[in-house]
Write a protein that holds these residues in place. Structure first.
Motif, PDB file in Angstrom:
ATOM      1  N   ARG A  29       0.858   4.121  -2.755  1.00 41.92           N
ATOM      2  CA  ARG A  29       1.113   5.128  -2.722  1.00 41.92           C
ATOM      3  C   ARG A  29       1.958   6.599  -3.287  1.00 41.92           C
ATOM      4  O   ARG A  29       1.284   7.624  -3.261  1.00 41.92           O
ATOM      5  CB  ARG A  29       0.634   5.413  -1.252  1.00 41.92           C
ATOM      6  CG  ARG A  29      -1.032   5.071  -0.327  1.00 41.92           C
ATOM      7  CD  ARG A  29      -0.800   5.293   0.465  1.00 41.92           C
ATOM      8  NE  ARG A  29      -2.705   4.998   0.802  1.00 41.92           N
ATOM      9  CZ  ARG A  29      -3.249   4.579   2.481  1.00 41.92           C
ATOM     10  NH1 ARG A  29      -2.396   4.431   3.526  1.00 41.92           N
ATOM     11  NH2 ARG A  29      -4.539   4.759   2.576  1.00 41.92           N
ATOM     12  N   THR A  30       3.244   6.204  -3.312  1.00 44.82           N
ATOM     13  CA  THR A  30       3.915   6.553  -3.051  1.00 44.82           C
ATOM     14  C   THR A  30       4.412   7.107  -4.687  1.00 44.82           C
ATOM     15  O   THR A  30       4.674   7.933  -4.762  1.00 44.82           O
ATOM     16  CB  THR A  30       5.598   5.656  -2.782  1.00 44.82           C
ATOM     17  OG1 THR A  30       5.528   6.056  -1.999  1.00 44.82           O
ATOM     18  CG2 THR A  30       7.020   6.889  -3.533  1.00 44.82           C
ATOM     19  N   GLU A  31       3.487   5.966  -5.843  1.00 46.85           N
ATOM     20  CA  GLU A  31       4.003   6.213  -6.415  1.00 46.85           C
ATOM     21  C   GLU A  31       2.595   6.910  -7.194  1.00 46.85           C
ATOM     22  O   GLU A  31       2.868   7.935  -8.497  1.00 46.85           O
ATOM     23  CB  GLU A  31       3.378   4.307  -7.414  1.00 46.85           C
ATOM     24  CG  GLU A  31       4.745   3.232  -7.728  1.00 46.85           C
ATOM     25  CD  GLU A  31       5.086   4.027  -8.864  1.00 46.85           C
ATOM     26  OE1 GLU A  31       5.334   3.688  -9.724  1.00 46.85           O
ATOM     27  OE2 GLU A  31       6.398   3.843  -8.581  1.00 46.85           O
ATOM     28  N   ILE A  32       1.979   6.627  -6.663  1.00 46.49           N
ATOM     29  CA  ILE A  32       1.071   7.900  -7.063  1.00 46.49           C
ATOM     30  C   ILE A  32       1.086   9.258  -6.490  1.00 46.49           C
ATOM     31  O   ILE A  32       0.799  10.491  -7.186  1.00 46.49           O
ATOM     32  CB  ILE A  32      -1.048   7.161  -6.197  1.00 46.49           C
ATOM     33  CG1 ILE A  32      -1.741   5.994  -6.372  1.00 46.49           C
ATOM     34  CG2 ILE A  32      -1.560   8.897  -6.411  1.00 46.49           C
ATOM     35  CD1 ILE A  32      -2.735   5.731  -6.041  1.00 46.49           C
ATOM     36  N   ASP A  33       1.226   9.481  -5.232  1.00 41.65           N
ATOM     37  CA  ASP A  33       2.331  10.645  -4.776  1.00 41.65           C
ATOM     38  C   ASP A  33       3.337  11.160  -6.270  1.00 41.65           C
ATOM     39  O   ASP A  33       3.026  12.149  -6.714  1.00 41.65           O
ATOM     40  CB  ASP A  33       3.289  10.861  -3.815  1.00 41.65           C
ATOM     41  CG  ASP A  33       2.181  10.491  -2.424  1.00 41.65           C
ATOM     42  OD1 ASP A  33       0.938  11.098  -2.904  1.00 41.65           O
ATOM     43  OD2 ASP A  33       2.398  10.756  -1.349  1.00 41.65           O
TER      44      ASP A  33
ATOM     45  N   ASP B 150       1.241  12.685  -9.482  1.00 41.58           N
ATOM     46  CA  ASP B 150       0.058  13.789  -8.865  1.00 41.58           C
ATOM     47  C   ASP B 150       1.393  14.843  -9.224  1.00 41.58           C
ATOM     48  O   ASP B 150       0.923  15.915  -9.779  1.00 41.58           O
ATOM     49  CB  ASP B 150       0.341  13.831  -7.240  1.00 41.58           C
ATOM     50  CG  ASP B 150      -0.825  12.376  -7.438  1.00 41.58           C
ATOM     51  OD1 ASP B 150      -1.796  12.196  -8.091  1.00 41.58           O
ATOM     52  OD2 ASP B 150      -2.036  12.560  -5.864  1.00 41.58           O
TER      53      ASP B 150
ATOM     54  N   LEU C  95       0.707  -1.279  -0.083  1.00 41.76           N
ATOM     55  CA  LEU C  95      -0.019   0.383  -0.211  1.00 41.76           C
ATOM     56  C   LEU C  95       0.742   1.707   0.164  1.00 41.76           C
ATOM     57  O   LEU C  95       0.232   1.846  -0.797  1.00 41.76           O
ATOM     58  CB  LEU C  95      -1.092  -0.263   1.298  1.00 41.76           C
ATOM     59  CG  LEU C  95      -1.848   1.348   0.956  1.00 41.76           C
ATOM     60  CD1 LEU C  95      -2.791   1.156   0.168  1.00 41.76           C
ATOM     61  CD2 LEU C  95      -2.894   0.365   2.315  1.00 41.76           C
ATOM     62  N   ASP C  96       2.139   1.272   0.724  1.00 37.27           N
ATOM     63  CA  ASP C  96       2.949   2.415   1.067  1.00 37.27           C
ATOM     64  C   ASP C  96       3.852   2.509  -0.670  1.00 37.27           C
ATOM     65  O   ASP C  96       3.539   3.476  -0.861  1.00 37.27           O
ATOM     66  CB  ASP C  96       3.771   2.249   1.938  1.00 37.27           C
ATOM     67  CG  ASP C  96       3.170   2.424   2.838  1.00 37.27           C
ATOM     68  OD1 ASP C  96       1.987   2.386   3.369  1.00 37.27           O
ATOM     69  OD2 ASP C  96       3.866   1.686   4.373  1.00 37.27           O
TER      70      ASP C  96
END
Length: 364
Positions: free
Chosen positions: A13-17, A20, A9-10
């Motif tokens: 989320r790092t990839e999504i950040d 973004d 999950l982390d």
């Protein structure tokens, strides 16, 4: 959560950040380029709202889209991106038949996006005059409903002003039952206009048969009255409920889920041809047998598909009528030009109200 799932999950989320961050950079670069376009448009006095260009962007997005986002979702996202970029080029002022929270307000947001200054008007006439007097760049007005038919107040304004039709859009008419009450049994009064009541007649009869119907227009004012009535409810759309701040008790109470209203965007620019266009005409005829037959024949002989025709009393003469029609095609098409030329030969007066991108009501 197990450790391996937490790490995964982390990582996601790092990839999504990171995505973004790259999106923000790309959006700012796009906005800067839009600002350059705005400077060029300002030098040539070209319009900042170009529905034909927006159509081109949306079609390209659909071609390159590999999912999982649907076309409608992409269009919704890019509508706001385009709206923000347009605001950098030139902040637009758009009039609409108000107050806030009406279906016309929703149509305006759907067309221009949230980075626009919207100005509610008390009447359809005021919308046209706001553009005519330069108080607004564009106006959004309803012109026909798939159940109730045309909106005569809109058609009647075209002979009185010089504004043109620049674009069209459709809004699905979804009605909700809004109230501060928690159960239908507590409702004693329902605030609504004649059209929403007629469009929700079966539901009202089946669910609140004893409630008094209090005629109130438009829908957002009905929601306001219901908010202050401890035993009241209203028929409103989602935007109207959100604007007023009243809870939705029951969603989608409309009898016909396919009901839609067509809206026109009026202004002064003339959109270029897209290949999927509509042209609106206004004309009046002599009082002689067969005049309407010959007028429609001008379109038929040139292969122009007629989509809608309506007549309205002419304000300057008693029992004389003005005809309005929508045709498939652009004013620059050869067959459309030939048809309009033939129509002018048999009509007393012919006015091109506009050629603009044709919208599929089922795709909105």
């Amino acid at each position: 959560m197990p450790e391996n799932q937490r790490k995964k999950l982390d990582f996601i989320r790092t990839e999504i950040d990171a995505i973004d961050a790259s999106l923000v950079e790309a959006l700012n670069r796009r906005a800067a380029l839009a600002g350059e376009i705005g400077k060029l448009k300002g030098q040539d006095n070209r319009p900042f709202f170009t529905p034909e260009r927006e159509r081109e962007i949306y079609e390209k997005l659909a071609e390159i889209n590999g999912g999982p986002l649907q076309k409608r979702q992409l269009v919704s996202i890019f509508r706001e991106i385009i709206s923000a970029a347009r605001a950098i080029e030139k902040p637009l002022h758009v009039a609409f038949w108000g107050p806030s929270g009406t279906f016309t307000h929703l149509a305006a947001i759907q067309t221009f996006g949230g980075s626009t200054t919207f100005e509610a008007q008390d009447s359809i006439q005021d919308c046209f005059l706001a553009v005519e007097h330069g108080d607004a760049d564009y106006a959004v007005v309803p012109v026909e409903n798939s159940v109730a038919g045309v909106v005569p107040e809109t058609l009647d304004m075209f002979p009185q002003t010089r504004v043109k039709i620049c674009a069209e859009t459709y809004v699905p008419i979804h009605h909700h039952f809004v109230s501060t009450m928690h159960t239908l049994a507590d409702i004693e009064r329902v605030y609504a206009g004649p059209q929403p009541v007629g469009q929700c007649k079966r539901w009202l009869r089946a669910n609140v048969p004893s409630a008094e119907i209090v005629e109130t227009t438009p829908t957002s004012r009905a929601a306001e009255r219901a908010l202050t009535d401890p035993r009241g409810a209203a028929i409103a759309n989602k935007l109207g409920a959100e604007t007023v701040g009243i809870p939705i008790l029951v969603e989608h109470i409309e009898d016909n889920p396919h009901n839609r209203t067509r809206f026109l965007i009026v202004g002064y620019n003339e959109p270029a041809k897209t290949g999927t266009d509509k042209t609106s005409l206004m004309f009046n005829l002599r009082h002689r047998p067969g005049e309407l037959y010959h007028a429609l024949g001008a379109l038929y002989e040139e292969g122009v598909n007629l989509m809608m025709i309506e007549s309205r009393p002419a304000a300057r003469a008693t029992f004389e009528y003005i005809f309005y029609c929508d045709c498939i095609g652009h004013r620059s098409d050869e067959n459309m030009q030939a048809a309009i030329a033939r129509l002018k030969d048999c009509a007393l007066e012919t006015t091109i109200l506009g050629s603009y991108p044709c919208v599929d009501p089922l795709e909105v």
